[in-house]
Design a protein around this motif. Structure first.
Motif, PDB file in Angstrom:
ATOM      1  N   ASP A 158     -66.014  70.789  17.258  1.00  0.00           N
ATOM      2  CA  ASP A 158     -66.720  71.073  16.005  1.00  0.00           C
ATOM      3  C   ASP A 158     -68.216  71.275  16.219  1.00  0.00           C
ATOM      4  OD1 ASP A 158     -64.528  70.972  14.242  1.00  0.00           O
ATOM      5  OD2 ASP A 158     -64.558  68.777  14.266  1.00  0.00           O
ATOM      6  N   PHE A 216     -68.482  68.498   6.894  1.00  0.00           N
ATOM      7  CA  PHE A 216     -67.971  67.448   7.783  1.00  0.00           C
ATOM      8  C   PHE A 216     -68.020  66.071   7.124  1.00  0.00           C
ATOM      9  CE2 PHE A 216     -69.105  69.799  12.001  1.00  0.00           C
ATOM     10  CZ  PHE A 216     -68.119  70.744  11.716  1.00  0.00           C
ATOM     11  N   ARG A 259     -66.993  65.142   4.408  1.00  0.00           N
ATOM     12  CA  ARG A 259     -65.771  64.821   3.668  1.00  0.00           C
ATOM     13  C   ARG A 259     -64.581  64.559   4.592  1.00  0.00           C
ATOM     14  NH1 ARG A 259     -68.269  68.946   0.744  1.00  0.00           N
ATOM     15  NH2 ARG A 259     -66.930  70.576   1.678  1.00  0.00           N
ATOM     16  N   ARG A 260     -64.809  64.678   5.875  1.00  0.00           N
ATOM     17  CA  ARG A 260     -63.731  64.454   6.838  1.00  0.00           C
ATOM     18  C   ARG A 260     -63.638  62.985   7.242  1.00  0.00           C
ATOM     19  NH1 ARG A 260     -63.829  68.936  11.626  1.00  0.00           N
ATOM     20  NH2 ARG A 260     -63.851  70.865  10.378  1.00  0.00           N
ATOM     21  N   GLU A 261     -62.449  62.601   7.705  1.00  0.00           N
ATOM     22  CA  GLU A 261     -62.276  61.266   8.279  1.00  0.00           C
ATOM     23  C   GLU A 261     -62.803  61.198   9.699  1.00  0.00           C
ATOM     24  OE1 GLU A 261     -58.267  59.961   8.022  1.00  0.00           O
ATOM     25  OE2 GLU A 261     -58.260  59.865   5.819  1.00  0.00           O
ATOM     26  N   SER A 262     -62.809  62.340  10.416  1.00  0.00           N
ATOM     27  CA  SER A 262     -63.314  62.380  11.785  1.00  0.00           C
ATOM     28  C   SER A 262     -63.672  63.810  12.152  1.00  0.00           C
ATOM     29  CB  SER A 262     -62.272  61.840  12.777  1.00  0.00           C
ATOM     30  OG  SER A 262     -61.135  62.693  12.827  1.00  0.00           O
ATOM     31  N   VAL A 263     -64.410  63.953  13.240  1.00  0.00           N
ATOM     32  CA  VAL A 263     -64.730  65.267  13.793  1.00  0.00           C
ATOM     33  C   VAL A 263     -64.365  65.263  15.273  1.00  0.00           C
ATOM     34  CG1 VAL A 263     -66.581  65.776  12.168  1.00  0.00           C
ATOM     35  CG2 VAL A 263     -67.097  64.539  14.294  1.00  0.00           C
TER      36      VAL A 263
END
Length: 306
Positions: A186, A176, A178-182
């Motif tokens: 999730d 997570f 490395r994500r821009e958002s969750v």
């Protein structure tokens, strides 16, 4: 000397400008000049030298100002203290906070409050996650700024003062991170580090849900008592934790990442006080905090304390 004469004289001595003095006193054009002329006539001395471009104190005016200003200031301060005492805005006000950004607002509001009520001291202290309402119920605090929701019959929840978007604190090596958002869904793929203690179930369910919006179960793992434990456990890979996104400005550290939620409602913050503990001190401070929060809300976030 009459009160309006004293005020007109002292303010004109400060401004040395008739129009500005009249504007500050809210008087019509020419009223200050008439007041000063009558005063000079009654005293038998000239207090100001006047020309079309220049206003200045005479030696007699300067002497009167130097003698009168401190005494008038003492009178005003004495009246203000008497009024504050009559309203009960004296003594010590004890205020709690649950997050550093809430503390920032309280410190700013306390500075304004002390200027208005110099005989009332303000003490600010942190309230632990594990016992969010205990200090209020134990009479150790008069009010506090905290996360909502609050639905306690013995406590009064004031208006929402500000809100903060949510984030998920994850280990730095977590996918997570490395994500821009969750999203809230999730959370079904994680294990939450949550808090324990004397906390109402509705509060836990709101901030640390047990099911996603689609009904999928969310695992609750390790529980903590203090906020700093959350950061250490997440960094150690023991789970993830929801929080205000603004926490990243105060608590970023190696081993963790703050990932914004794209679909979670914001966390709302407001004041809280005992239902039987409404005093003049509390009312006055609540008004001051609401005023400061409203002013802060109109400023760009980049200009606010972080």
């Amino acid at each position: 000397m009459e009160r309006h004469e004293i005020e007109a004289f002292l303010l004109l001595a400060e401004e040395l400008h008739f129009r500005r003095t009249e504007e500050r006193l809210g008087l019509a054009h020419g009223r200050v000049s008439q007041t000063i002329k009558r005063l000079e006539h009654r005293l038998g001395v000239t207090l100001f030298e006047r020309t079309s471009r220049h206003v200045a104190l005479t030696p007699a005016g300067r002497q009167l100002h130097d003698d009168l200003a401190p005494a008038y200031r003492q009178v005003r301060e004495a009246v203000a203290r008497a009024v504050a005492s009559g309203k009960g805005v004296t003594g010590t006000l004890r205020v709690g906070f649950s997050s550093q950004w809430a503390a920032d607002l309280l410190v700013e509001a306390a500075d304004v409050f002390r200027e208005r009520h110099p005989d009332c001291a303000v003490q600010i202290q942190e309230v632990q996650l594990s016992d969010p309402f205990g200090p209020l119920r134990a009479n150790a605090l008069d009010l506090q700024l905290t996360e909502f929701p609050v639905a306690e019959p013995d406590l009064v929840a004031g208006p929402v003062l500000f809100s903060e978007p949510r984030a998920l604190i994850v280990p730095a090596q977590h996918p997570f991170a490395r994500r821009e958002s969750v999203g809230l869904e999730d959370l079904a793929r994680t294990e939450l580090v949550s808090v324990s203690g004397d906390i109402p179930p509705y509060w836990i369910d709101y901030h640390y849900p047990r099911r996603t919006p689609e009904g999928r179960p969310i695992t609750h793992g390790t529980t903590v008592v203090y906020w700093m434990e959350v950061l250490s456990l997440v960094a150690a890979g023991r789970g993830v934790s929801p929080a205000a996104l603004r926490a990243a400005q105060y608590h970023s550290r190696p081993g963790i990442a703050f990932v914004p939620f794209r679909d979670a409602p914001p966390i709302e913050y407001g004041l809280l006080w005992p239902r039987n503990g409404v005093t003049a001190r509390v009312r006055s401070f609540v008004e001051t905090v609401c005023e400061v929060a409203s002013r802060a809300a109109s400023e760009p976030r980049s200009n606010k304390a972080t």
